[in-house]
Design an enzyme around this catalytic site. Structure first.
Site, mmCIF file in Angstrom:
data_model
loop_
_atom_site.group_PDB
_atom_site.id
_atom_site.type_symbol
_atom_site.label_atom_id
_atom_site.label_comp_id
_atom_site.label_asym_id
_atom_site.label_seq_id
_atom_site.Cartn_x
_atom_site.Cartn_y
_atom_site.Cartn_z
ATOM 1 N N ASP A 195 -2.447 1.876 5.430
ATOM 2 C CA ASP A 195 -1.977 1.203 4.225
ATOM 3 C C ASP A 195 -1.243 2.217 3.370
ATOM 4 O OD1 ASP A 195 -1.683 -0.868 2.393
ATOM 5 O OD2 ASP A 195 -3.511 -0.321 1.328
ATOM 6 N N ARG A 255 4.749 2.028 0.189
ATOM 7 C CA ARG A 255 4.720 2.599 -1.168
ATOM 8 C C ARG A 255 5.096 4.080 -1.139
ATOM 9 N NH1 ARG A 255 0.426 -0.809 -0.984
ATOM 10 N NH2 ARG A 255 -1.078 0.840 -0.591
ATOM 11 N N TRP A 256 4.649 4.790 -0.114
ATOM 12 C CA TRP A 256 5.022 6.203 0.032
ATOM 13 C C TRP A 256 6.546 6.335 0.108
ATOM 14 C CZ3 TRP A 256 7.728 8.515 4.008
ATOM 15 C CH2 TRP A 256 7.811 9.906 3.946
ATOM 16 N N HIS A 296 7.035 2.929 7.157
ATOM 17 C CA HIS A 296 6.384 2.386 8.355
ATOM 18 C C HIS A 296 6.737 3.222 9.580
ATOM 19 C CE1 HIS A 296 5.177 -0.841 5.821
ATOM 20 N NE2 HIS A 296 6.391 -1.352 5.710
ATOM 21 N N SER A 304 -2.641 -6.416 8.829
ATOM 22 C CA SER A 304 -3.596 -7.434 8.396
ATOM 23 C C SER A 304 -2.911 -8.795 8.295
ATOM 24 C CB SER A 304 -4.211 -7.060 7.047
ATOM 25 O OG SER A 304 -3.289 -7.302 6.002
ATOM 26 N N SER A 305 -3.709 -9.839 8.265
ATOM 27 C CA SER A 305 -3.148 -11.187 8.130
ATOM 28 C C SER A 305 -2.397 -11.335 6.805
ATOM 29 C CB SER A 305 -4.258 -12.239 8.258
ATOM 30 O OG SER A 305 -5.278 -11.996 7.310
ATOM 31 N N TRP A 362 1.623 -11.025 6.619
ATOM 32 C CA TRP A 362 2.549 -12.136 6.880
ATOM 33 C C TRP A 362 3.173 -12.655 5.585
ATOM 34 C CZ3 TRP A 362 4.125 -12.313 11.601
ATOM 35 C CH2 TRP A 362 3.269 -11.970 12.645
ATOM 36 N N ARG A 415 4.485 -10.801 3.304
ATOM 37 C CA ARG A 415 5.567 -9.907 2.882
ATOM 38 C C ARG A 415 6.911 -10.608 3.089
ATOM 39 N NH1 ARG A 415 4.068 -3.760 4.291
ATOM 40 N NH2 ARG A 415 1.886 -3.870 3.716
ATOM 41 N N LEU A 456 -9.561 8.731 25.616
ATOM 42 C CA LEU A 456 -9.641 8.172 24.260
ATOM 43 C C LEU A 456 -9.505 6.668 24.355
ATOM 44 C CD1 LEU A 456 -9.600 8.400 21.111
ATOM 45 C CD2 LEU A 456 -7.103 8.626 21.299
#
Length: 142
Positions: free
Chosen positions: A17, A21-22, A34, A62-63, A66, A68, A128
Site C-alpha cells: 500500500d 502516494r509515494w 506501482h 484489494s477488492s 476496483w 480506483r 520459497l
C-alpha cells in the site's frame, strides 16, 4: 561475549500500500509508484529466498482497488499480467513456488491464464512459497 542468535521468521506478510502516494510525493504519476513496487517485491522475494524464509505473502490488490479510476485499474491489471509473464521463469529458476489467492474472475481470462501457467510452472519448487493475495476483502480478510 556470547553469540547473539537472530531467529528469522518463517512467514512474512506484506500489505502493498502507498506506492501511488509515494509517486505523487515525488511529482510522478501514480503508476510509476506501482512499477517501483514491482522492483521492491523482486528484491523482497530474492532476500527471503536467500535467507531461508520459507513463506512470503503479498497482499497486492484489494477488492477496494476496483473503485480506483478505470485507467489506473487497467494499468494495475496490465502490470500484474506483464509481471507474471516476465517473472515466471525467474521464479522457477530460483525455486519459488507461486500461488495466487482470491477471486481472480474480474481480472479476465488473459490474466487468469498467465497466473495458472506460472503456478503450474513453479508447483514443484520448495525454496520459497510465495502467495499473492489478489482481490481480497481488505481489512476484513487481512
Amino acid at each position: 561475549m556470547s553469540e547473539v542468535s537472530l531467529d528469522l521468521p518463517q512467514h512474512i506478510a506484506v500489505i502493498m500500500d502507498g506506492n501511488g502516494r509515494w509517486a505523487e510525493r515525488q511529482g510522478r504519476p501514480r503508476f510509476v509508484g506501482h512499477q517501483k513496487g514491482v522492483e521492491v517485491v523482486r528484491n523482497v522475494v530474492d532476500l527471503c529466498g536467500h535467507r531461508g524464509i520459507p513463506y512470503l505473502t503479498l497482499f497486492a490488490f484489494s477488492s477496494e482497488n476496483w473503485r480506483r479510476p478505470k485507467e489506473e485499474v487497467r494499468l494495475l491489471t496490465e502490470l500484474l499480467f506483464s509481471t507474471m509473464k516476465s517473472e515466471a521463469k525467474r521464479l522457477s529458476e530460483n525455486g519459488v513456488r507461486l500461488r495466487v489467492i482470491g477471486d481472480l474472475t474480474p481480472f479476465g481470462r488473459k490474466v487468469q491464464k498467465v497466473i495458472h501457467e506460472t503456478e503450474e510452472l513453479t508447483s514443484g519448487n520448495q525454496t520459497l512459497n510465495l502467495t499473492i493475495a489478489a482481490n481480497y476483502g481488505g481489512r476484513w480478510d487481512v
